[in-house]
Motif scaffolding. Structure first.
Motif, short mmCIF file in Angstrom:
data_model
loop_
_atom_site.label_atom_id
_atom_site.label_comp_id
_atom_site.label_asym_id
_atom_site.label_seq_id
_atom_site.Cartn_x
_atom_site.Cartn_y
_atom_site.Cartn_z
N ASN A 1 0.83 -1.21 0.00
CA ASN A 1 0.00 0.00 0.00
C ASN A 1 0.86 1.25 0.00
O ASN A 1 1.90 1.31 0.67
CB ASN A 1 -0.89 0.04 1.25
CG ASN A 1 -1.88 -1.11 1.30
OD1 ASN A 1 -2.99 -1.01 0.80
ND2 ASN A 1 -1.47 -2.21 1.92
N LEU A 2 0.42 2.25 -0.75
CA LEU A 2 1.00 3.59 -0.71
C LEU A 2 -0.04 4.53 -0.11
O LEU A 2 -1.16 4.64 -0.63
CB LEU A 2 1.39 4.08 -2.10
CG LEU A 2 1.80 5.56 -2.19
CD1 LEU A 2 3.06 5.82 -1.37
CD2 LEU A 2 1.99 5.99 -3.64
N LEU A 3 0.31 5.19 0.98
CA LEU A 3 -0.56 6.17 1.62
C LEU A 3 0.03 7.56 1.38
O LEU A 3 1.24 7.76 1.55
CB LEU A 3 -0.69 5.91 3.11
CG LEU A 3 -1.73 4.88 3.56
CD1 LEU A 3 -1.47 3.52 2.92
CD2 LEU A 3 -1.72 4.74 5.09
N VAL A 4 -0.83 8.50 0.99
CA VAL A 4 -0.38 9.86 0.71
C VAL A 4 -1.15 10.83 1.60
O VAL A 4 -2.38 10.82 1.63
CB VAL A 4 -0.58 10.24 -0.77
CG1 VAL A 4 -0.18 11.70 -1.01
CG2 VAL A 4 0.21 9.31 -1.68
N LYS A 5 -0.40 11.68 2.29
CA LYS A 5 -0.96 12.72 3.15
C LYS A 5 -0.39 14.06 2.71
O LYS A 5 0.80 14.16 2.43
CB LYS A 5 -0.60 12.43 4.61
CG LYS A 5 -0.99 13.52 5.61
CD LYS A 5 -0.51 13.15 7.00
CE LYS A 5 -0.74 14.29 8.00
NZ LYS A 5 -2.17 14.55 8.19
N PHE A 6 -1.25 15.09 2.66
CA PHE A 6 -0.79 16.41 2.27
C PHE A 6 -0.60 17.30 3.51
O PHE A 6 -1.34 17.18 4.50
CB PHE A 6 -1.77 17.07 1.29
CG PHE A 6 -1.88 16.35 -0.03
CD1 PHE A 6 -0.83 16.37 -0.92
CD2 PHE A 6 -3.02 15.63 -0.35
CE1 PHE A 6 -0.91 15.70 -2.13
CE2 PHE A 6 -3.12 14.96 -1.56
CZ PHE A 6 -2.06 14.98 -2.45
N GLN B 1 -7.06 11.68 7.63
CA GLN B 1 -6.87 10.71 8.71
C GLN B 1 -5.91 9.59 8.30
O GLN B 1 -5.99 8.47 8.78
CB GLN B 1 -8.22 10.12 9.12
CG GLN B 1 -9.16 11.14 9.75
CD GLN B 1 -10.49 10.54 10.11
OE1 GLN B 1 -11.24 10.09 9.26
NE2 GLN B 1 -10.80 10.53 11.40
N THR B 2 -4.98 9.95 7.42
CA THR B 2 -4.04 8.96 6.90
C THR B 2 -3.14 8.39 7.98
O THR B 2 -2.80 7.20 7.95
CB THR B 2 -3.19 9.59 5.78
OG1 THR B 2 -4.05 9.96 4.69
CG2 THR B 2 -2.13 8.63 5.27
N THR B 3 -2.74 9.21 8.95
CA THR B 3 -1.83 8.73 9.99
C THR B 3 -2.44 7.58 10.77
O THR B 3 -1.77 6.58 11.06
CB THR B 3 -1.47 9.88 10.95
OG1 THR B 3 -0.86 10.94 10.21
CG2 THR B 3 -0.50 9.39 12.01
#
Length: 258
Positions: free
Chosen positions: A169-174, A181-183
């Motif tokens: 999985n690749l999670l992207v947060k800006f 709530q990606t963290t």
């Protein structure tokens, strides 16, 4: 390459596709993903990824939406696999979601048996209905009457922690995203699949994936003024979108030069 409608999905098929990307957008912009996410999806298509973008209308029953978009995607995929461009070829399938689209991909993979090479989850959002839907509080006048998504935030997190089977999985947060709530999702997936989950924190906001192309009309000859216009587009208008595109493509194909 042009968009085409296939079984209710919006599709771009490159001449020689190397993989399939199933895209699901955010709650209030997902009805026309070929327009609202056009730039990003076309950029991926130009790199050889077949795009199947499934529109949906948001309701409180997110489990039902997940089933509906999966059925729509699989119907489109069956039809496309009968075409010359995709016939008799195995192509890996990646999920790509933005905001609510992330939750739907997580539900699809946790509730149903599907094959995915990996998922890209951008700006994950799993808020309760009272925070996610403007003015929802007016429907909660009676304390015994509660309006909530199905499954709700806690149930969704539990389902992911116990049943989500996709390891890569690749999670992207800006950096400027106040509803992300990606963290929390990263912690859940990292505990389940240590070292298989990547988190990228990029400049931008919740609407960065919605960046649209701005046509720059050149004259008969390409002049220094046209070159300046292209530079302005890339350095100021598209800097965040280009970084997002770069990280997605690098994760999809780590062998590509950086």
């Amino acid at each position: 390459m042009d968009w085409q409608e296939v079984a209710g999905n919006w599709v771009i098929i490159p001449r020689h596709p190397i993989a399939i990307v199933h895209f699901l957008g955010g709650a209030f912009v997902a009805t026309a993903p070929q327009l609202t996410y056009r730039w990003l999806l076309e950029q991926l298509a130009h790199q050889g990824y077949a795009i199947i973008a499934t529109p949906f209308v948001n309701t409180l029953d997110h489990g039902a939406i997940a089933r509906s978009v999966l059925n729509s995607f699989e119907t489109a995929l069956d039809r496309l696999q009968a075409t010359a461009a995709m016939r008799r070829r195995y192509l890996p399938i990646y999920g790509l979601g933005h905001s609510m689209g992330c939750k739907l991909h997580l539900l699809i993979n946790s509730l149903f048996e599907v094959e995915r090479a990996g998922n890209i989850l951008i700006s994950y959002n799993n808020y309760p209905a009272s925070q996610a839907i403007p003015f929802i509080q007016q429907f909660n006048i009676n304390p015994a009457f509660n309006v909530e998504f199905t499954p709700g935030p806690i149930e969704t997190n539990t389902l992911i922690a116990e049943s989500y089977p996709i390891r890569r999985n690749l999670l992207v947060k800006f950096t400027n995203d106040t509803i992300d709530q990606t963290t929390n999702l990263f912690e859940i997936l990292q505990y389940r699949y240590t070292n298989m989950v990547s988190l990228q924190i990029l400049p931008g906001s919740h609407v960065t994936p919605l960046g649209q192309d701005i046509a720059w009309a050149t004259g008969r000859e390409f002049t220094a003024f046209d070159a300046l216009g292209q530079w302005v587009k890339q350095e100021f208008l598209y800097r965040e979108q280009l970084q997002l595109k770069k990280e997605i493509l690098r994760w999809l194909n780590p062998a590509l030069p950086g």
